[in-house]
Write a protein that holds these residues in place. Structure first.
Motif, short mmCIF file in Angstrom:
data_model
loop_
_atom_site.label_atom_id
_atom_site.label_comp_id
_atom_site.label_asym_id
_atom_site.label_seq_id
_atom_site.Cartn_x
_atom_site.Cartn_y
_atom_site.Cartn_z
N ASN A 27 -5.10 5.72 -8.06
CA ASN A 27 -3.70 6.03 -7.79
C ASN A 27 -2.80 4.80 -7.76
O ASN A 27 -1.58 4.91 -7.80
N LEU A 28 -3.41 3.61 -7.67
CA LEU A 28 -2.63 2.39 -7.70
C LEU A 28 -1.97 2.23 -9.07
O LEU A 28 -2.58 2.54 -10.09
N PRO A 29 -0.73 1.75 -9.13
CA PRO A 29 -0.12 1.51 -10.44
C PRO A 29 -0.91 0.44 -11.17
O PRO A 29 -1.35 -0.55 -10.56
N PRO A 30 -1.14 0.60 -12.47
CA PRO A 30 -1.96 -0.36 -13.21
C PRO A 30 -1.31 -1.74 -13.25
O PRO A 30 -0.08 -1.86 -13.27
N PHE A 31 -2.14 -2.74 -13.24
CA PHE A 31 -1.65 -4.12 -13.33
C PHE A 31 -1.07 -4.35 -14.72
O PHE A 31 -1.66 -3.95 -15.73
N TYR B 12 -4.44 -8.91 -7.31
CA TYR B 12 -3.61 -7.71 -7.12
C TYR B 12 -4.44 -6.57 -6.54
O TYR B 12 -4.08 -5.97 -5.52
N TYR B 13 -5.58 -6.26 -7.16
CA TYR B 13 -6.38 -5.12 -6.70
C TYR B 13 -7.03 -5.42 -5.35
O TYR B 13 -7.16 -4.53 -4.50
N ARG B 14 -7.44 -6.67 -5.13
CA ARG B 14 -8.05 -7.01 -3.84
C ARG B 14 -7.03 -6.85 -2.71
O ARG B 14 -7.31 -6.23 -1.67
N CYS C 216 -5.37 8.06 -1.43
CA CYS C 216 -5.33 9.43 -1.95
C CYS C 216 -3.94 10.04 -1.77
O CYS C 216 -3.66 11.11 -2.30
N ASP C 217 -3.08 9.38 -1.01
CA ASP C 217 -1.67 9.73 -0.95
C ASP C 217 -1.00 8.95 -2.08
O ASP C 217 -0.75 7.75 -1.96
N SER C 218 -0.71 9.62 -3.18
CA SER C 218 -0.28 8.91 -4.40
C SER C 218 1.03 8.16 -4.19
O SER C 218 1.20 7.06 -4.74
N ALA C 219 1.97 8.72 -3.42
CA ALA C 219 3.25 8.03 -3.20
C ALA C 219 3.04 6.72 -2.45
O ALA C 219 3.62 5.68 -2.79
N GLU C 220 2.17 6.74 -1.44
CA GLU C 220 1.92 5.53 -0.67
C GLU C 220 1.08 4.54 -1.47
O GLU C 220 1.22 3.32 -1.30
N GLY D 231 0.90 -0.65 -4.23
CA GLY D 231 0.82 -1.41 -5.47
C GLY D 231 2.01 -2.31 -5.69
O GLY D 231 1.86 -3.45 -6.14
N ASN D 232 3.19 -1.82 -5.36
CA ASN D 232 4.41 -2.62 -5.54
C ASN D 232 4.36 -3.88 -4.68
O ASN D 232 4.66 -4.99 -5.16
N HIS D 233 3.98 -3.74 -3.41
CA HIS D 233 3.93 -4.91 -2.53
C HIS D 233 2.76 -5.83 -2.85
O HIS D 233 2.89 -7.05 -2.73
#
Length: 390
Positions: free
Chosen positions: A6-10, A33-35, A49-53, A58-60
């Protein structure tokens, strides 16, 4: 970590490691980024699993990964042989970074500072206690206090998305996927007009407010506010059931319950959410391709908010704006899915072609049909009578 997809892709680029100095560091920018995203989710008590969060995380995490490298991350073999050290992550964030996350967290859930513990109100608004008292109270709030507040809110609002209904075997003829078929509703102007009227009167859980600069009945002084008023009207409307002054997002620039008589041809749908986007400075607006934004801001003659920012910082700024706009579109889609809200499409009204293409790209990435979301250009000149006011 569960639901990490669900994280936005790098946004990978051969330039990232070179620009950020990662070729001499222990950790590549993408790995960082992923770590950091995983650490933030665990540290704040958020489920991906909360896609919005997950999008917010991912943004931060991207902003942190893109910042300039500190000396602790530079690869020095001799130092590494002598010391064992962990790479910086969520536990090392300054209070300002935790506070920035808290502000965005409130926004995606339609909350305000009044939903935050009273002891932290000084971080959001002037409490009227006087300068010295306010500074002292602010000084006594630690980064851990902000983290604890985030954890209190995530314990309530960080909830996994509802699972999609499984496929069920139908009668002879094939398989029916429950929940995948959507019968697009028919626009009913009387219902849409009634919803807008209740919002205007703020009754029965409906809410609206005067557009910026129009509360006293005058003409807005800012060009972007004038553009919104000229194209969409003088009132903004909440697209939320059970709305109030404290919880009213998303807030549309206007609503068209029936086909606007003076709208641009092909963009005159009824039951439509209106969103005006004005570009005042074409070179430095974030509402354009990232490449053009970086070229336009590669100069000392830029707005104060961009002055002195490095290229990675400007990339992070552009990405943050884009994530915000994509999130706004997501909120509109959520309103369209609510059967109690009789508005089924959204149109972005843009003052320049570059801005129009920017929002068309966001719509395209969401794989939305033109019947649901579209963007057009409409001149900001007052000599044109083109508008969506009904």
């Amino acid at each position: 970590m569960e639901c990490e997809d669900n994280l936005p892709p790098f946004r990978s680029s051969w330039r990232n490691d070179f620009e950020l100095g990662s070729i001499f560091a222990n950790e590549a920018t993408e790995d960082k980024y992923y770590r950091v995203a995983r650490e933030m989710a665990s540290y704040y008590g958020i489920t991906l699993c909360d896609s919005a969060e997950a999008q917010l995380i991912g943004n931060h995490a991207m902003s942190f990964a893109m910042q300039s490298r500190s000396i602790s991350e530079i690869y020095v073999p001799i130092v590494d042989d002598l010391f064992e050290r962990d790479m910086p992550g969520a536990e090392d964030f300054a209070r300002s970074r935790h506070l920035s996350f808290l502000r965005d967290y409130l926004q995606i859930h339609g909350l305000t500072y009044q939903d935050v513990s009273p002891s932290l109100h000084i971080l959001f608004t002037d409490t009227g206690q006087g300068l010295m008292a306010s500074l002292w109270e602010d000084f006594n709030i630690s980064a851990q206090d902000v983290v604890n507040e985030i954890r209190r809110l995530t314990a309530q609002y960080s909830v996994p998305d509802a699972p999609e209904p499984p496929a069920e075997q139908a009668d002879e003829g094939g398989t029916v996927i429950l929940g995948s078929t959507f019968d697009f509703p028919v626009c009913r102007p009387p219902e849409a007009r009634a919803f807008r009227s209740m919002a205007l009167q703020r009754v029965s859980g409906h809410w609206s407010r005067a557009a910026n600069g129009t509360a006293s009945g005058g003409t807005p002084s800012r060009a972007n506010d004038r553009y919104q008023v000229n194209k969409c009207g003088r009132t903004e409307y909440s697209l939320r059931t059970g709305a109030s002054a404290r919880a009213h997002r998303p807030l549309a620039d206007g609503l068209a319950p029936s086909s606007p008589p003076f709208a641009k041809s092909g963009y005159d749908d009824g039951c439509c959410i209106l969103e005006a986007k004005y570009v005042g400075a074409p070179r430095t607006t974030p509402y354009q391709e990232r490449r053009d934004f970086l070229r336009g801001t590669n100069s000392p003659n830029v707005p104060k908010r961009l002055r002195g920012l490095s290229r990675p910082a400007r990339i992070a700024y552009w990405e943050g704006i884009r994530t915000t706009q994509a999130g706004q579109l997501g909120l509109y889609l959520g309103a369209m899915a609510d059967l109690e809200i009789p508005y089924w499409s959204v149109v972005y009204i843009c003052s320049r072609d570059s801005c129009r293409d920017y929002f068309r790209d966001i719509i395209s990435l969401a794989r939305l049909p033109r019947s649901i979301a579209k963007a057009c250009t409409s001149s900001a000149r007052t000599t044109t009578s083109e508008n969506w006011i009904v």
